[in-house]
Design a protein around this motif. Sequence first.
Motif, PDB file in Angstrom:
ATOM      1  N   LEU A  95       7.341   1.049   8.819  1.00  0.00           N
ATOM      2  CA  LEU A  95       6.235   0.507   8.049  1.00  0.00           C
ATOM      3  C   LEU A  95       5.255  -0.305   8.890  1.00  0.00           C
ATOM      4  N   LEU A  96       5.761  -1.043   9.865  1.00  0.00           N
ATOM      5  CA  LEU A  96       4.860  -1.861  10.672  1.00  0.00           C
ATOM      6  C   LEU A  96       3.891  -1.016  11.484  1.00  0.00           C
ATOM      7  N   ARG A  97       4.234   0.240  11.703  1.00  0.00           N
ATOM      8  CA  ARG A  97       3.298   1.128  12.397  1.00  0.00           C
ATOM      9  C   ARG A  97       2.061   1.414  11.566  1.00  0.00           C
ATOM     10  N   LEU A  98       2.172   1.183  10.265  1.00  0.00           N
ATOM     11  CA  LEU A  98       1.046   1.427   9.368  1.00  0.00           C
ATOM     12  C   LEU A  98       0.158   0.195   9.212  1.00  0.00           C
ATOM     13  N   PHE A  99       0.558  -0.929   9.798  1.00  0.00           N
ATOM     14  CA  PHE A  99      -0.163  -2.182   9.582  1.00  0.00           C
ATOM     15  C   PHE A  99      -0.942  -2.593  10.827  1.00  0.00           C
ATOM     16  N   ARG A 104      -4.607   0.438  15.226  1.00  0.00           N
ATOM     17  CA  ARG A 104      -5.876   1.159  15.408  1.00  0.00           C
ATOM     18  C   ARG A 104      -5.675   2.656  15.622  1.00  0.00           C
ATOM     19  N   ASP A 105      -4.435   3.075  15.880  1.00  0.00           N
ATOM     20  CA  ASP A 105      -4.157   4.500  16.057  1.00  0.00           C
ATOM     21  C   ASP A 105      -3.758   5.180  14.755  1.00  0.00           C
ATOM     22  N   SER A 106      -3.537   4.382  13.701  1.00  0.00           N
ATOM     23  CA  SER A 106      -3.082   4.982  12.445  1.00  0.00           C
ATOM     24  C   SER A 106      -3.584   4.155  11.271  1.00  0.00           C
ATOM     25  N   TYR A 107      -4.822   4.439  10.815  1.00  0.00           N
ATOM     26  CA  TYR A 107      -5.370   3.719   9.666  1.00  0.00           C
ATOM     27  C   TYR A 107      -6.511   4.522   9.056  1.00  0.00           C
ATOM     28  N   ASP A 108      -6.756   4.294   7.796  1.00  0.00           N
ATOM     29  CA  ASP A 108      -7.915   4.895   7.140  1.00  0.00           C
ATOM     30  C   ASP A 108      -8.656   3.873   6.291  1.00  0.00           C
ATOM     31  N   LEU A 109      -8.372   2.579   6.549  1.00  0.00           N
ATOM     32  CA  LEU A 109      -8.977   1.519   5.749  1.00  0.00           C
ATOM     33  C   LEU A 109      -9.052   0.236   6.590  1.00  0.00           C
ATOM     34  N   GLU A 110     -10.144  -0.498   6.411  1.00  0.00           N
ATOM     35  CA  GLU A 110     -10.279  -1.794   7.068  1.00  0.00           C
ATOM     36  C   GLU A 110     -10.660  -2.856   6.042  1.00  0.00           C
ATOM     37  N   PHE A 111      -9.940  -3.983   6.062  1.00  0.00           N
ATOM     38  CA  PHE A 111     -10.331  -5.162   5.308  1.00  0.00           C
ATOM     39  C   PHE A 111     -11.149  -6.052   6.252  1.00  0.00           C
ATOM     40  N   ILE A 112     -12.300  -6.503   5.791  1.00  0.00           N
ATOM     41  CA  ILE A 112     -13.179  -7.330   6.623  1.00  0.00           C
ATOM     42  C   ILE A 112     -13.255  -8.723   6.013  1.00  0.00           C
ATOM     43  N   CYS A 117      -2.634   4.981   1.497  1.00  0.00           N
ATOM     44  CA  CYS A 117      -1.507   5.620   0.818  1.00  0.00           C
ATOM     45  C   CYS A 117      -0.336   4.656   0.694  1.00  0.00           C
ATOM     46  N   TYR A 118      -0.038   3.936   1.785  1.00  0.00           N
ATOM     47  CA  TYR A 118       1.086   3.005   1.716  1.00  0.00           C
ATOM     48  C   TYR A 118       0.781   1.830   0.804  1.00  0.00           C
ATOM     49  N   LEU A 119      -0.419   1.269   0.895  1.00  0.00           N
ATOM     50  CA  LEU A 119      -0.773   0.124   0.050  1.00  0.00           C
ATOM     51  C   LEU A 119      -0.690   0.489  -1.423  1.00  0.00           C
ATOM     52  N   LYS A 120      -1.078   1.698  -1.771  1.00  0.00           N
ATOM     53  CA  LYS A 120      -0.998   2.142  -3.166  1.00  0.00           C
ATOM     54  C   LYS A 120       0.451   2.221  -3.633  1.00  0.00           C
ATOM     55  N   SER A 121       1.354   2.588  -2.726  1.00  0.00           N
ATOM     56  CA  SER A 121       2.765   2.673  -3.108  1.00  0.00           C
ATOM     57  C   SER A 121       3.434   1.298  -3.144  1.00  0.00           C
ATOM     58  N   TYR A 163      -0.457 -11.887   3.779  1.00  0.00           N
ATOM     59  CA  TYR A 163      -0.089 -11.151   2.568  1.00  0.00           C
ATOM     60  C   TYR A 163       0.088  -9.654   2.858  1.00  0.00           C
ATOM     61  N   LEU A 164      -0.865  -9.068   3.572  1.00  0.00           N
ATOM     62  CA  LEU A 164      -0.741  -7.642   3.889  1.00  0.00           C
ATOM     63  C   LEU A 164       0.498  -7.374   4.746  1.00  0.00           C
ATOM     64  N   ARG A 165       0.785  -8.299   5.631  1.00  0.00           N
ATOM     65  CA  ARG A 165       1.992  -8.128   6.457  1.00  0.00           C
ATOM     66  C   ARG A 165       3.249  -8.195   5.592  1.00  0.00           C
ATOM     67  N   MET A 166       3.229  -9.048   4.564  1.00  0.00           N
ATOM     68  CA  MET A 166       4.363  -9.141   3.654  1.00  0.00           C
ATOM     69  C   MET A 166       4.617  -7.803   2.960  1.00  0.00           C
ATOM     70  N   LEU A 167       3.557  -7.100   2.593  1.00  0.00           N
ATOM     71  CA  LEU A 167       3.714  -5.819   1.926  1.00  0.00           C
ATOM     72  C   LEU A 167       4.387  -4.792   2.832  1.00  0.00           C
ATOM     73  N   HIS A 168       4.308  -5.001   4.152  1.00  0.00           N
ATOM     74  CA  HIS A 168       4.911  -4.066   5.096  1.00  0.00           C
ATOM     75  C   HIS A 168       6.295  -4.507   5.569  1.00  0.00           C
ATOM     76  N   THR A 169       6.575  -5.809   5.531  1.00  0.00           N
ATOM     77  CA  THR A 169       7.848  -6.307   6.068  1.00  0.00           C
ATOM     78  C   THR A 169       8.755  -6.929   5.016  1.00  0.00           C
ATOM     79  N   GLY A 170       8.180  -7.279   3.865  1.00  0.00           N
ATOM     80  CA  GLY A 170       8.960  -7.983   2.856  1.00  0.00           C
ATOM     81  C   GLY A 170       9.111  -9.455   3.152  1.00  0.00           C
ATOM     82  N   GLU A 171       8.417  -9.975   4.177  1.00  0.00           N
ATOM     83  CA  GLU A 171       8.581 -11.355   4.607  1.00  0.00           C
ATOM     84  C   GLU A 171       7.233 -12.086   4.548  1.00  0.00           C
ATOM     85  N   ILE A 172       7.254 -13.301   4.029  1.00  0.00           N
ATOM     86  CA  ILE A 172       6.034 -14.106   3.959  1.00  0.00           C
ATOM     87  C   ILE A 172       6.334 -15.511   4.434  1.00  0.00           C
TER      88      ILE A 172
END
Length: 484
Positions: free
Chosen positions: A322-326, A329-337, A348-352, A384-393
Amino acid sequence: MTEKATYAYGEEICSWLSLKHDKSKPQQISRLNNMKIVQVDYGHDFFAILTDEGQVLACNLKSEWGMNETLRLINRSNDCFKMIACGGEHLFLLRQDNNFDQRTGYSLSSYERMIHIDKPKNFKRIVCGFDHTLSITYKGEIYSWGDNNCGQLGFGDGRDRFGNIQLGLGDGRNRNTTRPVAFPNADLATFQIKDIVAGHQYSLFLFKNGLLWGCGSNSHGELGLGDFNNRSKLTKIPIKNVQQIACSKFHNFSLAYDGSSYYAWGETKSGKWSSPRKLGGHPTSFSAASAMILSSPITFGLTSIIRSFGSHDSISYQSESLLRLFDNRDSYDLEFIIDNKHIKACKCYLKSASEYYRRMFSGNWSENDQVIINDYSYETYYAYLRMLHTGEIQINHQNIAELVDLANCYGDKRLMKHCKTFIWNDLNAQTMPSYLPLIIKYDMKEFYDKLSRITIKQVLPKVADSIRQNNKKSIEFLKWFYDQ
């Protein structure tokens, strides 16, 4: 700490407590079972702990305190304390009636002896450097005393006015008298003080307008003024919008947080930084920031961190996928600014992982590859976004308000649960003013009973003392009470 136990980790501190150090796990301190710890501070070869019941326990390596390698309760009779501060060789205790007490393991033969300091001035905060002490009154007045060899007391001169009498014991020359810190101009005195910290031989003063001032030793750049000259007068440090500050009584560096980034200056493992430098790498606490500039990190006493995901095996497993999706720069289709900073992610992952993002990217934003965030800071949203990928906040005093609002807005029940746990564990008479607006705004009814108990046990006695000391206040209180 857990709900019912407190643990220690490290070879040195375990030896102080007569515990066997084990690199694989922390050791439970049985003396502290079922105690709620609200403050921890440390000096040279000793540390002290304050409980929510006003008890103070200390442990000292030296024989002078007679601790015998164990935690000892050092309260005298029925005294209860609301704050502690450790200097290099001494301990200050602020009683709930606002009187100062102090103890030392080097000037006195036993920790049992306590010395009263000066007349009570309604202090609400005390901090200690190695050999000097700073305090703030409820009126916003700043007092200092102790060693002044580098001008760290802010009296406007460099003379050693108090010699090395860091404990203010007095020797007939009025050395035990607390003195107000001198403001360099009248305008500064009109701003409200927000926080103070005391370093090894210097002092920092943070005002509510976000400006930071300092005085004292600057031989290592610890004042961040672009040079290495000491200052005996308060001098403005070139950094704005500061929210929090930290330093160490045993080191020569300073840290500041402006709501989105951490800054450091002074003596670091990379050399002496005479001016503030912004730290990269997204540190989420002063502890993490110190780890970036020191050979060994500092926790600055009690550091409040709640980790919502504790399985190291699971985190390791997730890190492989999962951390590879967060923020990759080599694997993304969305940027939060956020504040012109970018965080990369996969829709796709954020939606799931989140019902909020599922709705977001199924609607009008389904074709968007950029989302501008205006309501939250970069650091908070990154966490917060990192929490969605690791389960840790990681939750701390800097981000708790934003995380509660985000959890409410995004309907994230898991995050809200972690935020409430953090608030519950940190809620006391001192922190209640910070958390009460959150509890009211988000209708956290589960806190009402605890708030009532804190009010009855800790707040109302202070109100009664205040009324007894001022008849006018009693009339004002009665008028308010009957108006209600």
